[in-house]
Design an enzyme around this catalytic site. Structure first.
Site, mmCIF file in Angstrom:
data_model
loop_
_atom_site.group_PDB
_atom_site.id
_atom_site.type_symbol
_atom_site.label_atom_id
_atom_site.label_comp_id
_atom_site.label_asym_id
_atom_site.label_seq_id
_atom_site.Cartn_x
_atom_site.Cartn_y
_atom_site.Cartn_z
ATOM 1 N N ARG A 15 0.834 -1.203 0.000
ATOM 2 C CA ARG A 15 0.000 0.000 0.000
ATOM 3 C C ARG A 15 0.873 1.259 0.000
ATOM 4 N NH1 ARG A 15 -3.664 -1.541 5.114
ATOM 5 N NH2 ARG A 15 -1.692 -2.562 5.650
ATOM 6 N N LYS A 75 1.707 1.733 7.420
ATOM 7 C CA LYS A 75 1.976 0.878 8.585
ATOM 8 C C LYS A 75 2.921 1.549 9.570
ATOM 9 C CE LYS A 75 0.633 -2.561 9.468
ATOM 10 N NZ LYS A 75 -0.582 -2.806 10.305
ATOM 11 N N HIS A 96 -0.505 1.118 16.132
ATOM 12 C CA HIS A 96 -0.694 -0.121 16.898
ATOM 13 C C HIS A 96 0.423 -0.298 17.929
ATOM 14 C CE1 HIS A 96 -3.940 -1.287 14.214
ATOM 15 N NE2 HIS A 96 -3.143 -1.166 13.176
ATOM 16 N N SER A 134 -10.473 -2.409 8.291
ATOM 17 C CA SER A 134 -11.131 -3.507 9.008
ATOM 18 C C SER A 134 -12.116 -4.227 8.099
ATOM 19 C CB SER A 134 -11.860 -2.969 10.239
ATOM 20 O OG SER A 134 -10.960 -2.454 11.182
ATOM 21 N N SER A 220 -21.233 -12.912 23.887
ATOM 22 C CA SER A 220 -19.960 -13.545 24.207
ATOM 23 C C SER A 220 -19.791 -13.727 25.710
ATOM 24 C CB SER A 220 -18.801 -12.715 23.662
ATOM 25 O OG SER A 220 -17.578 -13.415 23.817
ATOM 26 N N ASP A 270 -2.519 -7.381 14.812
ATOM 27 C CA ASP A 270 -1.766 -6.122 14.814
ATOM 28 C C ASP A 270 -1.997 -5.325 16.093
ATOM 29 O OD1 ASP A 270 -4.336 -5.273 14.301
ATOM 30 O OD2 ASP A 270 -3.890 -4.382 12.351
ATOM 31 N N ARG A 279 0.739 -15.682 16.715
ATOM 32 C CA ARG A 279 1.923 -14.830 16.581
ATOM 33 C C ARG A 279 1.921 -14.272 15.165
ATOM 34 N NH1 ARG A 279 5.372 -17.758 13.478
ATOM 35 N NH2 ARG A 279 5.343 -20.038 13.669
ATOM 36 N N VAL A 298 -1.550 -12.856 9.710
ATOM 37 C CA VAL A 298 -0.830 -11.821 8.951
ATOM 38 C C VAL A 298 -1.168 -10.453 9.549
ATOM 39 C CG1 VAL A 298 -0.581 -10.732 6.689
ATOM 40 C CG2 VAL A 298 -0.765 -13.227 6.869
ATOM 41 N N ASN A 300 -0.774 -7.450 8.296
ATOM 42 C CA ASN A 300 -1.241 -6.407 7.365
ATOM 43 C C ASN A 300 -2.060 -7.062 6.252
ATOM 44 O OD1 ASN A 300 1.109 -7.650 6.324
ATOM 45 N ND2 ASN A 300 1.607 -5.899 5.049
#
Length: 373
Positions: A15, A75, A96, A134, A220, A270, A279, A298, A300
């Site tokens: 990106r 990012k 993040h 998202s 939940s 993230d 992880r 992943v 990203n």
């Protein structure tokens, strides 16, 4: 103002932080825009397209950072980029920081001002700059889950939508925010049997009304997770607390109880991840096994569809970029939701959720920004 756009250097990140549309908006207002050569190539945007709307093309990231006041990225800055930041820089990007403490401490040491897309928050609680990514991550999570359920990819060999006479896959989505809702919608559209869990019953009520019972909604709880996760073919983790580390809602025993070849996709990786066994992985090496369960984490996900993602991101960020280029105080006056977006100013942490997650001191951003004085 001098606005700089470097090439993204995170692994498999294609990106870019602005489109030619965005550059044109800035240059038409008299701002100078510097774009690193080939920054847009991964998103199918050429140097010529940027130059045609007034951007200056330079060869290196060092030139971008040296010649800019406002730095636009996608990012979190990598350590080499942080080394180029100065006290007079304002960085506007996804940060993040709760999940990337090394970057957080690097930013604090740089003295720069850092604004996070993901903590720009409306009074309603909506996250306008996180939402488009998202939505893409959620849609892709269903695709990734379907793909990795295939036997050649290490999965159980289950078709998400099943066929007549054979039941569809069971999909459990944790979190009914933008990402979780999109994941549930796409998985349901592919014919899966989908259950979505969230602590917000009003949100679940809205989804139930919208999808007319095609997606099962469940409040939940530990009991619900005990009940639904182990028997799922695909679990999508999409739990978010703005600015903070994602809470871990699925533990190792839940994963161990899943059937071999089941798949977990943790969208919230993230922000640290909501699955205990998750992880961060990359598009180049997206999966690994824990207790014979396939994990896709992943960091990203939208970077795999950079053309779509870049245009969607600029659609959301551009009004704020234009406002910030005109001055911080006036930008916040026009868009108050920018204020919680500030994470770091002059070596201090100014977002309480980020400060708490990093276990560092919090400072009120308003005096540091000269507001209310």
């Amino acid at each position: 103002m001098r606005v700089g756009v470097p090439t993204e250097i995170k692994t498999e990140e294609y990106r870019v932080a602005i489109t030619p549309v965005g550059v044109r908006e800035l240059t038409s207002r008299g701002h100078r825009v510097v774009v690193q050569s080939d920054a847009g190539v991964g998103s199918s945007i050429t140097n010529d397209e940027y130059a045609a709307v007034g951007a200056e093309i330079v060869d290196t990231a060092e030139e971008v950072f040296a010649d800019s006041e406002l730095i636009l990225k996608v990012k979190e800055p990598q350590l080499g980029e942080i080394a180029m930041l100065r006290e007079d820089h304002t960085l506007f990007t996804f940060l993040h920081l709760a999940a990337y403490p090394a970057q957080a401490h690097g930013l604090l040491g740089s003295g720069a001002t850092a604004i996070a897309y993901e903590t720009v928050q409306l009074a309603s609680g909506a996250l306008p700059l996180l939402a488009p990514m998202s939505e893409i991550a959620g849609r892709m999570a269903a695709q990734a889950g379907a793909h990795h359920l295939e036997r050649p990819q290490g999965g159980r060999g289950v078709l998400l939508g099943g066929v007549p006479g054979v039941p569809p896959a069971r999909v459990t989505v944790l979190g009914a925010g933008s990402a979780g809702t999109q994941a549930a919608m796409i998985a349901s559209g592919m014919g899966a049997s989908v259950t979505i869990l969230d602590i917000n019953v009003d949100r679940l009520r809205h989804l139930d009304e919208l999808h007319r019972g095609r997606i099962t909604t469940v409040r939940s709880s530990v009991y619900a997770i005990d009940e639904y996760v182990p028997r799922s073919d695909l679990v999508v983790g999409a739990v978010l607390v703005a600015g903070a580390r994602a809470p871990v809602v699925v533990d190792g025993d839940h994963v161990k109880a899943m059937r071999p070849g089941s798949v977990i996709v943790d969208i919230s990786i993230d922000q640290g991840g909501c699955i205990a066994t998750a992880r961060e992985t990359s598009h180049a090496d997206p999966i690994y096994l824990v207790d014979d369960v396939v994990h896709y984490a992943v960091g990203n996900i939208p970077g795999a569809v950079p053309n779509t993602s870049t245009y969607a991101l600029t659609n959301a960020t551009l009004p704020y970029v234009v406002a910030l280029a005109g001055g911080t105080a006036s930008a916040i006056a026009r868009y108050p939701e920018l204020l919680p977006g500030f994470n770091v100013i002059g070596g201090t942490t100014v977002n309480r959720a980020v400060a708490d997650s990093l276990d560092v001191a919090y400072s009120d951003p308003e005096p540091l920004l000269g507001l209310g004085v």
